[in-house]
Design a protein around this motif. Structure first.
Motif, PDB file in Angstrom:
ATOM      1  N   UNK A 157       0.787  -1.128  -0.043  1.00  0.00           N
ATOM      2  CA  UNK A 157      -0.054  -0.206   0.192  1.00  0.00           C
ATOM      3  C   UNK A 157       0.846   1.360  -0.013  1.00  0.00           C
ATOM      4  N   UNK A 158       1.902   1.329   0.879  1.00  0.00           N
ATOM      5  CA  UNK A 158       2.964   2.445   0.812  1.00  0.00           C
ATOM      6  C   UNK A 158       3.518   2.549  -0.404  1.00  0.00           C
ATOM      7  N   UNK A 159       3.775   1.528  -1.110  1.00  0.00           N
ATOM      8  CA  UNK A 159       4.638   1.465  -2.252  1.00  0.00           C
ATOM      9  C   UNK A 159       3.630   2.004  -3.459  1.00  0.00           C
ATOM     10  N   UNK A 160       2.737   1.552  -3.476  1.00  0.00           N
ATOM     11  CA  UNK A 160       1.309   2.032  -4.175  1.00  0.00           C
ATOM     12  C   UNK A 160       1.106   3.632  -4.257  1.00  0.00           C
ATOM     13  N   UNK A 161       1.216   4.031  -2.797  1.00  0.00           N
ATOM     14  CA  UNK A 161       0.913   5.391  -2.588  1.00  0.00           C
ATOM     15  C   UNK A 161       2.114   6.423  -3.143  1.00  0.00           C
ATOM     16  N   UNK A 162       3.106   5.786  -2.986  1.00  0.00           N
ATOM     17  CA  UNK A 162       4.471   6.420  -3.362  1.00  0.00           C
ATOM     18  C   UNK A 162       4.605   6.590  -4.720  1.00  0.00           C
ATOM     19  N   UNK A 163       4.014   5.627  -5.716  1.00  0.00           N
ATOM     20  CA  UNK A 163       3.850   5.845  -7.039  1.00  0.00           C
ATOM     21  C   UNK A 163       3.102   6.600  -7.650  1.00  0.00           C
ATOM     22  N   UNK A 164       1.767   6.553  -6.908  1.00  0.00           N
ATOM     23  CA  UNK A 164       0.616   7.580  -7.324  1.00  0.00           C
ATOM     24  C   UNK A 164       1.032   8.957  -7.168  1.00  0.00           C
ATOM     25  N   UNK A 165       2.108   9.380  -6.108  1.00  0.00           N
ATOM     26  CA  UNK A 165       2.570  10.627  -5.839  1.00  0.00           C
ATOM     27  C   UNK A 165       3.718  10.935  -6.913  1.00  0.00           C
ATOM     28  N   UNK A 166       4.476   9.886  -7.284  1.00  0.00           N
ATOM     29  CA  UNK A 166       5.384  10.077  -8.362  1.00  0.00           C
ATOM     30  C   UNK A 166       4.587  10.492  -9.710  1.00  0.00           C
TER      31      UNK A 166
END
Length: 195
Positions: A157-166
Motif C-alpha cells: 500500500x505504501x509503495x503504491x501510494x508513493x508511485x501515485x504521488x510520483x
C-alpha cells in the motif's frame, strides 16, 4: 536567449504586423496634407488658342505669335474664404500627429505586453524547476520505499501510494512544461516572429 528576447522587445516595431501599418498611414496622411496645402494656393492659368481652320502645329510655328489669329488669356483665382482651407490643412496636420501618437502608444503597449509575457515565461521556468525537484524527490521516496519493501519493513500500500504521488508529480511537471511552451509561443507571436 534572454538577451535576444530583450533586444526583440525593444525593437518590437520591426516585427509586429500591427505596427507596420503606421508608416503607410502616415505616408497617406502626408499626401493628404500636401493636397490641403495646395488648395490654399492661388490658381494661375495661362491660356492660348489658335483661331483658324488648321490644327497643324508646324503651320503655327512659322507665323508670328501676336497676330489676329491667336487668342491669349490669363486667369488668376484666389479662394475668398481661406479659413476653410486653413482649417482643412490644420485638420490634416492634427491627424498626422494623432496617428504618430497612436503609433507610439501601440508600440509601448506591445512592448509592455511582451515584457509581461517574458516575465511570466521566466516565472514558469522557475515553476518547472521546482516541479522537477518535487518529481525527483517523489522518485527518491519511491526508491527508498521499494528498498524498505524488499527488506520487509514496508507494505505494498505504501509503495503504491508513493508511485501515485510520483505519477501525479510527473503529470504536473508535464503540465507546467506545456504551459511554459505555450507562453513562449505567445511571446514569439507578440514579438512578430510567428504569423
Amino acid at each position: 536567449p534572454t538577451d535576444e528576447i530583450s533586444r526583440a522587445i525593444l525593437e518590437i516595431a520591426t516585427g509586429n504586423p500591427t505596427l507596420q501599418l503606421y508608416p503607410y498611414r502616415l505616408q497617406r496622411l502626408n499626401i493628404e496634407k500636401k493636397l490641403q496645402f495646395q488648395e490654399l494656393l492661388p490658381d494661375v492659368q495661362f491660356m492660348y488658342n489658335q483661331l483658324g481652320k488648321g490644327y497643324s502645329l508646324s503651320k503655327t510655328l512659322n507665323q508670328p505669335f501676336f497676330e489676329n489669329n491667336f487668342r491669349y488669356g490669363f486667369k488668376f483665382s484666389l479662394p475668398l474664404r481661406l479659413s476653410q482651407g486653413r482649417g482643412n490643412y490644420q485638420q490634416a496636420r492634427l491627424q498626422i500627429r494623432i496617428t504618430e501618437l497612436e503609433q507610439g502608444y501601440r508600440q509601448r503597449s506591445l512592448q509592455n505586453e511582451a515584457k509581461n509575457l517574458y516575465n511570466e515565461w521566466n516565472i514558469m521556468g522557475r515553476q518547472v524547476e521546482l516541479q522537477q525537484g518535487a518529481a525527483n524527490g517523489f522518485e527518491q521516496l519511491l526508491r527508498t520505499e521499494l528498498l524498505r519493501f524488499s527488506n520487509g519493513e514496508s507494505s505494498l500500500f505504501l509503495v503504491n501510494t508513493r508511485e501515485v504521488r510520483l505519477l501525479e508529480a510527473n503529470l504536473q511537471l508535464i503540465d507546467a512544461k506545456a504551459r511554459r511552451c505555450l507562453k513562449r509561443l505567445e511571446l514569439d507571436f507578440q514579438l512578430g516572429r510567428l504569423l
